[in-house]
Design an enzyme around this catalytic site. Structure first.
Site, PDB file in Angstrom:
ATOM      1  N   ASP A  32       0.829  -1.315  -0.023  1.00 40.85           N
ATOM      2  CA  ASP A  32       0.000   0.032  -0.084  1.00 40.85           C
ATOM      3  C   ASP A  32       0.821   1.414  -0.017  1.00 40.85           C
ATOM      4  O   ASP A  32       2.235   1.170   0.300  1.00 40.85           O
ATOM      5  CB  ASP A  32      -0.977   0.097   1.282  1.00 40.85           C
ATOM      6  N   ILE A  33       0.405   2.540  -0.236  1.00 40.32           N
ATOM      7  CA  ILE A  33       1.098   3.710  -0.180  1.00 40.32           C
ATOM      8  C   ILE A  33       1.093   4.151   1.358  1.00 40.32           C
ATOM      9  O   ILE A  33       1.932   5.061   1.363  1.00 40.32           O
ATOM     10  CB  ILE A  33       0.503   4.869  -1.115  1.00 40.32           C
ATOM     11  N   LEU A  55       1.414   0.935  -6.840  1.00 42.85           N
ATOM     12  CA  LEU A  55       1.169  -0.201  -8.009  1.00 42.85           C
ATOM     13  C   LEU A  55       1.528   0.499  -9.377  1.00 42.85           C
ATOM     14  O   LEU A  55       1.791  -0.387 -10.271  1.00 42.85           O
ATOM     15  CB  LEU A  55      -0.518  -0.435  -8.080  1.00 42.85           C
ATOM     16  N   GLY A  75      -6.017  -3.106  -4.444  1.00 45.24           N
ATOM     17  CA  GLY A  75      -5.589  -1.963  -4.462  1.00 45.24           C
ATOM     18  C   GLY A  75      -6.163  -0.904  -5.644  1.00 45.24           C
ATOM     19  O   GLY A  75      -6.803  -1.435  -6.325  1.00 45.24           O
ATOM     20  N   ASN A 115     -19.394  -4.549  -8.361  1.00 43.05           N
ATOM     21  CA  ASN A 115     -20.725  -4.811  -9.237  1.00 43.05           C
ATOM     22  C   ASN A 115     -21.054  -3.625 -10.000  1.00 43.05           C
ATOM     23  O   ASN A 115     -21.594  -3.633 -11.131  1.00 43.05           O
ATOM     24  CB  ASN A 115     -21.715  -4.627  -7.972  1.00 43.05           C
ATOM     25  N   HIS A 116     -20.322  -2.437  -9.997  1.00 50.25           N
ATOM     26  CA  HIS A 116     -20.161  -1.291 -10.849  1.00 50.25           C
ATOM     27  C   HIS A 116     -19.623  -1.528 -12.042  1.00 50.25           C
ATOM     28  O   HIS A 116     -19.937  -0.814 -13.066  1.00 50.25           O
ATOM     29  CB  HIS A 116     -19.500   0.047 -10.253  1.00 50.25           C
ATOM     30  N   TYR A 144     -15.599   4.609 -12.953  1.00 47.42           N
ATOM     31  CA  TYR A 144     -14.984   3.725 -11.921  1.00 47.42           C
ATOM     32  C   TYR A 144     -15.304   2.250 -12.334  1.00 47.42           C
ATOM     33  O   TYR A 144     -14.493   1.299 -12.684  1.00 47.42           O
ATOM     34  CB  TYR A 144     -15.575   4.022 -10.374  1.00 47.42           C
ATOM     35  N   ARG A 182     -30.076  -2.286  -0.135  1.00 44.48           N
ATOM     36  CA  ARG A 182     -29.664  -2.802  -1.283  1.00 44.48           C
ATOM     37  C   ARG A 182     -28.630  -4.195  -0.668  1.00 44.48           C
ATOM     38  O   ARG A 182     -28.513  -5.147  -1.303  1.00 44.48           O
ATOM     39  CB  ARG A 182     -28.724  -1.966  -2.094  1.00 44.48           C
TER      40      ARG A 182
END
Length: 276
Positions: A32-33, A55, A75, A115-116, A144, A182
């Site tokens: 991670d950053i 990354l 990430g 899901n998006h 996204y 949801r």
């Protein structure tokens, strides 16, 4: 000793996953950053390693992948954002990771899609069993979501061209408890999230797969078949929170309310490229 790289290792989902994936014969390497928060001592001497960096930095990735057996890729940018952000963090970052894994001889990757990626799919696309298949074509609801479709297709490229095993998880709502109505259909419990990732890491030679990341929710309308084919058998059910959620938000209409009948819910209505 098995070593698994978790990207986005300081994030909320990674923290849920780390807790359940601790094993005496396993090392979790966290990339991670920013430094991840330490886990509470479970008495078993949790073995973790930390790599700080991006990354998009190939030197960081080469170090992070050294001696690794598999990758769980969490990430990147986790919300809607401007196009440069999603291109850099999600698309380019995922490509860099896949290429670095190939170069390092790491052939098993679990990619956190969303899901998006299929946000504009709706209940009208369900199969004969009345449930929405996990491997429907991408139909993103945001920039996204578009970046997650690109992530999936890059994973398929590396599976097809290089024979790597790549499983993409179209995650619903991975939280300790469902965050709204949801969630009665889309919730992925912390324990089932661990079960899902473990299944993806251990199933023999899956090739390329797309799987819904949800629990065994009574009100689900997404299929569990693709996950079950990999050995994922969720046990938790968001229905235990139904009374509380309905008292707070009202009775849900999973047949007519577009927030509840489209995969991406309210994300289908937000302005493109606006971080929130």
């Amino acid at each position: 000793m098995e070593r698994i790289l978790i990207t986005g290792g300081a994030g909320k989902v990674a923290t849920l996953l780390r807790t359940g994936m601790r094993r005496p014969d396993r090392v979790l390497r966290l990339l991670d950053i920013r430094p991840p928060a330490p886990l509470p001592d479970d008495g078993g001497g949790a073995r973790e390693e930390v790599v700080i960096g991006s990354l998009t930095d190939p030197h960081v990735l080469a170090d992070a992948l050294r001696g690794v057996d598999a990758v769980v890729h969490l990430g990147g940018q986790s919300r809607e954002s401007d196009v440069r952000d999603v291109l850099e963090s999600n698309m380019f970052g995922t490509y860099q990771l896949l290429e670095a894994a190939r170069a390092a001889g790491v052939n098993r990757l679990v990619l956190a899609s969303s899901n998006h990626a299929a946000g504009f799919q709706d209940r009208g696309q369900t199969g004969a069993d009345g449930l929405l298949p996990a491997d429907l074509p991408g139909r993103p609801d945001t920039l996204y979501g578009w970046s997650k479709v690109a992530m999936e297709s890059c994973g398929q490229l590396y599976a097809d061209r290089f024979g790597m095993d790549v499983v993409c998880l179209r995650i619903g709502l991975w939280f300790p408890k469902p965050p709204g109505l949801r969630g009665l259909a889309l919730w992925l419990s912390p324990d089932d999230g661990v079960r899902l990732v473990e299944a993806c890491l251990t199933v023999p030679s899956p090739g390329f797969r797309i799987v819904w990341g949800i629990s065994r929710n009574t009100r689900r309308w997404w299929s569990l078949a693709e996950g079950e084919a990999l050995g994922y058998h969720p046990v938790d059910d968001a229905e235990v929170f139904a009374q509380e959620l309905i008292a707070q938000h009202g009775e849900p209409d999973f047949d007519k309310d577009p927030v509840l009948t489209r995969v991406g819910g309210q994300w289908c209505e937000i302005p493109l490229g606006v971080a929130y």
